[in-house]
Scaffold this motif. Structure first.
Motif, PDB file in Angstrom:
ATOM      1  N   ALA A 206      39.632  60.005  56.216  1.00 60.15           N
ATOM      2  CA  ALA A 206      38.525  60.825  55.705  1.00 60.15           C
ATOM      3  C   ALA A 206      38.596  62.216  56.312  1.00 60.15           C
ATOM      4  O   ALA A 206      38.869  62.387  57.496  1.00 60.15           O
ATOM      5  N   GLY A 207      38.334  63.228  55.481  1.00 61.48           N
ATOM      6  CA  GLY A 207      38.381  64.603  55.950  1.00 61.48           C
ATOM      7  C   GLY A 207      39.737  65.228  55.752  1.00 61.48           C
ATOM      8  O   GLY A 207      39.849  66.323  55.195  1.00 61.48           O
ATOM      9  N   GLN A 208      40.790  64.533  56.181  1.00 58.16           N
ATOM     10  CA  GLN A 208      42.144  65.055  55.999  1.00 58.16           C
ATOM     11  C   GLN A 208      42.664  64.737  54.608  1.00 58.16           C
ATOM     12  O   GLN A 208      43.328  65.573  53.988  1.00 58.16           O
ATOM     13  N   PHE A 209      42.341  63.542  54.097  1.00 57.49           N
ATOM     14  CA  PHE A 209      42.757  63.196  52.743  1.00 57.49           C
ATOM     15  C   PHE A 209      42.074  64.144  51.757  1.00 57.49           C
ATOM     16  O   PHE A 209      40.862  64.304  51.751  1.00 57.49           O
ATOM     17  N   GLY A 210      42.872  64.796  50.924  1.00 61.89           N
ATOM     18  CA  GLY A 210      42.317  65.717  49.938  1.00 61.89           C
ATOM     19  C   GLY A 210      41.878  67.050  50.510  1.00 61.89           C
ATOM     20  O   GLY A 210      41.088  67.756  49.883  1.00 61.89           O
ATOM     21  N   TRP A 211      42.421  67.442  51.672  1.00 61.36           N
ATOM     22  CA  TRP A 211      41.996  68.702  52.279  1.00 61.36           C
ATOM     23  C   TRP A 211      42.269  69.891  51.353  1.00 61.36           C
ATOM     24  O   TRP A 211      41.513  70.864  51.332  1.00 61.36           O
ATOM     25  N   GLY A 212      43.349  69.822  50.570  1.00 65.22           N
ATOM     26  CA  GLY A 212      43.647  70.914  49.643  1.00 65.22           C
ATOM     27  C   GLY A 212      42.590  71.039  48.564  1.00 65.22           C
ATOM     28  O   GLY A 212      42.218  72.151  48.154  1.00 65.22           O
ATOM     29  N   TYR A 213      42.080  69.895  48.099  1.00 65.67           N
ATOM     30  CA  TYR A 213      40.988  69.908  47.123  1.00 65.67           C
ATOM     31  C   TYR A 213      39.718  70.454  47.763  1.00 65.67           C
ATOM     32  O   TYR A 213      38.976  71.208  47.130  1.00 65.67           O
ATOM     33  N   SER A 214      39.480  70.096  49.027  1.00 65.81           N
ATOM     34  CA  SER A 214      38.316  70.646  49.734  1.00 65.81           C
ATOM     35  C   SER A 214      38.401  72.167  49.803  1.00 65.81           C
ATOM     36  O   SER A 214      37.405  72.864  49.595  1.00 65.81           O
ATOM     37  N   ARG A 226      25.886  76.682  51.447  1.00 66.23           N
ATOM     38  CA  ARG A 226      25.638  75.350  50.891  1.00 66.23           C
ATOM     39  C   ARG A 226      25.769  74.325  52.010  1.00 66.23           C
ATOM     40  O   ARG A 226      26.520  74.517  52.964  1.00 66.23           O
ATOM     41  N   ALA A 227      25.042  73.231  51.854  1.00 65.55           N
ATOM     42  CA  ALA A 227      25.142  72.151  52.837  1.00 65.55           C
ATOM     43  C   ALA A 227      26.541  71.552  52.804  1.00 65.55           C
ATOM     44  O   ALA A 227      27.167  71.449  51.741  1.00 65.55           O
ATOM     45  N   VAL A 228      27.028  71.156  53.963  1.00 67.57           N
ATOM     46  CA  VAL A 228      28.321  70.478  54.030  1.00 67.57           C
ATOM     47  C   VAL A 228      28.324  69.259  53.122  1.00 67.57           C
ATOM     48  O   VAL A 228      29.342  68.946  52.486  1.00 67.57           O
ATOM     49  N   ASP A 229      27.185  68.573  53.012  1.00 61.78           N
ATOM     50  CA  ASP A 229      27.109  67.377  52.168  1.00 61.78           C
ATOM     51  C   ASP A 229      27.371  67.686  50.700  1.00 61.78           C
ATOM     52  O   ASP A 229      27.754  66.795  49.934  1.00 61.78           O
ATOM     53  N   PHE A 230      27.157  68.930  50.274  1.00 66.57           N
ATOM     54  CA  PHE A 230      27.478  69.323  48.902  1.00 66.57           C
ATOM     55  C   PHE A 230      28.963  69.084  48.630  1.00 66.57           C
ATOM     56  O   PHE A 230      29.348  68.527  47.590  1.00 66.57           O
ATOM     57  N   TYR A 231      29.800  69.487  49.570  1.00 66.96           N
ATOM     58  CA  TYR A 231      31.244  69.318  49.415  1.00 66.96           C
ATOM     59  C   TYR A 231      31.649  67.866  49.631  1.00 66.96           C
ATOM     60  O   TYR A 231      32.520  67.344  48.920  1.00 66.96           O
ATOM     61  N   ALA A 232      31.035  67.204  50.599  1.00 68.83           N
ATOM     62  CA  ALA A 232      31.350  65.802  50.845  1.00 68.83           C
ATOM     63  C   ALA A 232      31.054  64.955  49.617  1.00 68.83           C
ATOM     64  O   ALA A 232      31.818  64.035  49.274  1.00 68.83           O
ATOM     65  N   THR A 233      29.959  65.254  48.924  1.00 64.57           N
ATOM     66  CA  THR A 233      29.597  64.513  47.716  1.00 64.57           C
ATOM     67  C   THR A 233      30.650  64.692  46.627  1.00 64.57           C
ATOM     68  O   THR A 233      31.009  63.739  45.916  1.00 64.57           O
ATOM     69  N   LYS A 234      31.160  65.905  46.480  1.00 67.75           N
ATOM     70  CA  LYS A 234      32.190  66.151  45.472  1.00 67.75           C
ATOM     71  C   LYS A 234      33.496  65.434  45.821  1.00 67.75           C
ATOM     72  O   LYS A 234      34.219  64.956  44.931  1.00 67.75           O
ATOM     73  N   ILE A 235      33.810  65.358  47.111  1.00 69.82           N
ATOM     74  CA  ILE A 235      34.997  64.611  47.517  1.00 69.82           C
ATOM     75  C   ILE A 235      34.823  63.130  47.185  1.00 69.82           C
ATOM     76  O   ILE A 235      35.747  62.478  46.667  1.00 69.82           O
ATOM     77  N   LEU A 236      33.659  62.579  47.463  1.00 71.58           N
ATOM     78  CA  LEU A 236      33.415  61.168  47.158  1.00 71.58           C
ATOM     79  C   LEU A 236      33.409  60.912  45.653  1.00 71.58           C
ATOM     80  O   LEU A 236      33.795  59.827  45.199  1.00 71.58           O
ATOM     81  N   GLN A 237      32.971  61.878  44.879  1.00 69.65           N
ATOM     82  CA  GLN A 237      33.000  61.728  43.428  1.00 69.65           C
ATOM     83  C   GLN A 237      34.445  61.632  42.927  1.00 69.65           C
ATOM     84  O   GLN A 237      34.755  60.852  42.018  1.00 69.65           O
ATOM     85  N   ALA A 238      35.334  62.411  43.542  1.00 68.50           N
ATOM     86  CA  ALA A 238      36.737  62.388  43.138  1.00 68.50           C
ATOM     87  C   ALA A 238      37.476  61.185  43.716  1.00 68.50           C
ATOM     88  O   ALA A 238      38.375  60.638  43.078  1.00 68.50           O
ATOM     89  N   PHE A 239      37.086  60.779  44.939  1.00 69.92           N
ATOM     90  CA  PHE A 239      37.787  59.697  45.632  1.00 69.92           C
ATOM     91  C   PHE A 239      36.778  58.660  46.123  1.00 69.92           C
ATOM     92  O   PHE A 239      36.439  58.607  47.308  1.00 69.92           O
ATOM     93  N   PRO A 240      36.268  57.812  45.234  1.00 69.28           N
ATOM     94  CA  PRO A 240      35.209  56.860  45.608  1.00 69.28           C
ATOM     95  C   PRO A 240      35.620  55.886  46.708  1.00 69.28           C
ATOM     96  O   PRO A 240      34.754  55.372  47.419  1.00 69.28           O
ATOM     97  N   HIS A 241      36.921  55.653  46.881  1.00 69.65           N
ATOM     98  CA  HIS A 241      37.351  54.697  47.905  1.00 69.65           C
ATOM     99  C   HIS A 241      36.998  55.171  49.315  1.00 69.65           C
ATOM    100  O   HIS A 241      36.939  54.367  50.246  1.00 69.65           O
TER     101      HIS A 241
END
Length: 309
Positions: A206-214, A226-241
């Motif tokens: 977590a965090g390192q996976f998809g860093w380029g997308y972040s 923006r809240a950090v959770d704004f970006y975390a939510t988008k990462i989880l939307q793309a990578f639900p696992h």
């Protein structure tokens, strides 16, 4: 329904003629190949408008020619001087150039005097040290010093012999002269070779996976706080696992939320250390609440460009 079944059902919906038995296997395969290629090129809402093809390259080869992430050409010295982690790494390279080697302690750590020198430049600071909670400055107590030493050990420009670091001959021609080459190598080492879990002992990517997308998301949305959770939510939307609870590496039986690990690793210990974002913590009645805001600095778009191949 599995992914393969889902693709097949979508394919026969788009091409019902494949079920009538009149097409050859070669014709069906040709239609399927064209269908899958078009599907992979289609922007998806869950990927914030990127296509599966674009996401594939961001994940598998983020610094490659097919990726939409690129380092800007013709980086100036004044720009490079605004990348804190890189400037500190250059400090280590310079010492190896003018006063080699860097002799490690019997434990294998950087010398205390060198750690203090790195910290006292104040390019990066650590809250517990600034508040006087942690008194001793050493590799064991300063996270960014731990990361610097790890990247030094990973660098192709450095060799370790007899518990000491030395510059390679090729690096001696680069230090102070080819700064952009050194930066590109550091970015690759930090993002692809350095395991970010090393700093928190939590066994998850977590965090390192998809860093380029972040980085792409911060480039796109980071002009406003923006809240950090704004970006975390988008990462989880793309990578639900990544939504699965994360066992703490320090406290047995404790699970960590993805958002917390994401903040440590991508926000605080990558984007912040490389000068790509500003961070602001909200206060309530004089006490920090668990709400961290971020926005991109001008450096992010001056250092990177995002073009869709």
């Amino acid at each position: 329904m599995g992914v393969a079944e889902e693709i097949w059902q979508a394919f026969i919906t788009a091409h019902p003629e494949v079920t009538n038995g009149h097409l050859t296997l070669e014709e069906v395969n040709r239609k399927m190949a064209a269908f899958v290629q078009a599907r992979n090129q289609r922007p998806l809402p869950d990927l914030d408008g990127l296509s599966p093809h674009q996401m594939h390259w961001l994940l598998s080869d983020p610094w490659g020619s097919e990726s939409l992430l690129n380092v800007q050409p013709n980086l100036t010295d004044s720009l490079l001087d605004r990348i804190p982690f890189f400037v500190l790494m250059e400090t280590l390279y310079q010492q190896l150039l003018v006063d080699p080697p860097i002799k490690l302690t019997p434990k294998g750590n950087l010398p205390l005097a060198l750690c203090r020198n790195l910290y006292e430049r104040k390019l990066l600071v650590q809250d517990d040290i600034e508040r006087g909670i942690t008194k001793k400055i050493s590799e064991d107590t300063v996270h960014f010093v731990q990361a610097l030493k790890a990247c030094l050990a990973l660098s192709p420009y450095v060799r370790k012999r007899h518990n000491a670091f030395y510059l390679t001959k090729s690096a001696q021609q680069l230090v102070g002269k080819q700064r952009t080459v050194l930066l590109r190598q550091l970015l690759q080492d930090y993002t692809l070779r350095f395991n970010w879990a090393y700093l928190d002992y939590t066994q998850t990517n977590a965090g390192q996976f998809g860093w380029g997308y972040s980085l792409y998301l911060v480039h796109r949305y980071g002009s406003e706080w923006r809240a950090v959770d704004f970006y975390a939510t988008k990462i989880l939307q793309a990578f639900p696992h990544l939504r699965e609870p994360i066992p703490s590496g320090r406290l047995s039986g404790l699970s960590l939320a993805f958002e917390r690990v994401y903040r440590w690793r991508f926000v605080e210990q990558f984007a912040n250390w490389f000068g790509l974002i500003d961070i602001r913590q909200e206060r309530q009645t004089g006490v920090y609440v668990d709400s961290v805001l971020m926005r991109k600095t001008p450096l992010l778009d001056q250092l990177f460009r995002f073009t869709r191949p």
